[in-house]
Design an enzyme around this catalytic site. Sequence first.
Site, short mmCIF file in Angstrom:
data_model
loop_
_atom_site.label_atom_id
_atom_site.label_comp_id
_atom_site.label_asym_id
_atom_site.label_seq_id
_atom_site.Cartn_x
_atom_site.Cartn_y
_atom_site.Cartn_z
N CYS A 110 0.80 -1.22 0.00
CA CYS A 110 0.00 0.00 0.00
C CYS A 110 0.84 1.27 0.00
CB CYS A 110 -0.95 0.01 1.19
SG CYS A 110 -2.09 -1.39 1.22
N HIS A 244 -3.46 7.25 2.24
CA HIS A 244 -3.87 5.94 1.76
C HIS A 244 -5.23 5.61 2.36
CE1 HIS A 244 -4.13 1.74 1.01
NE2 HIS A 244 -3.79 1.36 2.22
N ASN A 275 -10.16 -0.24 0.10
CA ASN A 275 -8.70 -0.16 0.07
C ASN A 275 -8.22 -0.76 -1.25
OD1 ASN A 275 -5.95 -0.50 0.39
ND2 ASN A 275 -6.06 -1.34 2.44
#
Length: 318
Positions: A110, A244, A275
Amino acid sequence: MSFHILGTGSYVPPVVVTNDDLAKIVETNDEWITTRTGIRRRHVAVDETTSEMAAKAASAALENSGVSADELDLILCATVSGDYICPNMACLVQRAIGAACPAFDLNGACSAFLLLLETAAAYLSTGRYRKILCVGAEQMSRILDWTDRSTCILFGDGAAGVVLEPGENYLGSQLVFRGSEELLNLPTSTGTFPGSRLEAQHPYVYMNGSEVYKFATRIVPQAIQQLLDKTGTPQSDVAWVVCHQANRRIIEAAARRLKDIADEKFLINIEDYGNTSAASIPLLLDECNRAGTFKKGDLIVLAAFGGGLSCVAALIRW
């Protein structure tokens, strides 16, 4: 010399899976997911591969930037869910968009898109490169255990990227790495050699959610403050924060600790996408760019955390 963002682009697959849809697969409900994560729906790729999504996002970024594929000097891609381990996704994107430049992937989970920016800045500083395409793309749906409520509710599929040229708008970064696989990992195949002592592993994303949450809520605001201190930037000068999109509560926790940055400056789109790992930050950048949210000269903090464990924060001027 660092870089200037010439253009942005993104792509998400048309199939949308709501929290109510997930309730038919695992024991959950819309309220449970929304209150704990901020996610209401996510896009899932059922007809496209990761590289196909990446190529569509790349084409959108090139069009937005006014750059043709044959002008590119380098393609950098980030994914943990590519079509293959080999060839890398960047080479597939290169072929799909008709480019002829070097192309390679970077694996940073990520945090990876911000590592692409760090890498691109280094290449541009040599003077040998003038146009670099950076793309984060993930098909998380293919690496999840859809019977595991702790992970399958969190992720979505998509791709997004930027086109960069030499400039002075990448103002600094803060990189934090804590080598660990215990809290977050994605195993590979162990093979079938009869003498191997390695045990076969569950071939899907594993995450200790509560511990990753603790890591993120501590490290993200800390890394952002270290970045601001390093660059001599007061919190009050920050126009926007692009985090994020892993969990709304993590972003809100960071906002509480960075008290001189108003809550409304922390941009959030997790409700619609979940996500998307390496695609998360560029997807939000593209949305804001096309909506006219960012104004020339805005100072924007980018911050991500993920497997590694890692955390990366960067400061750019729009």
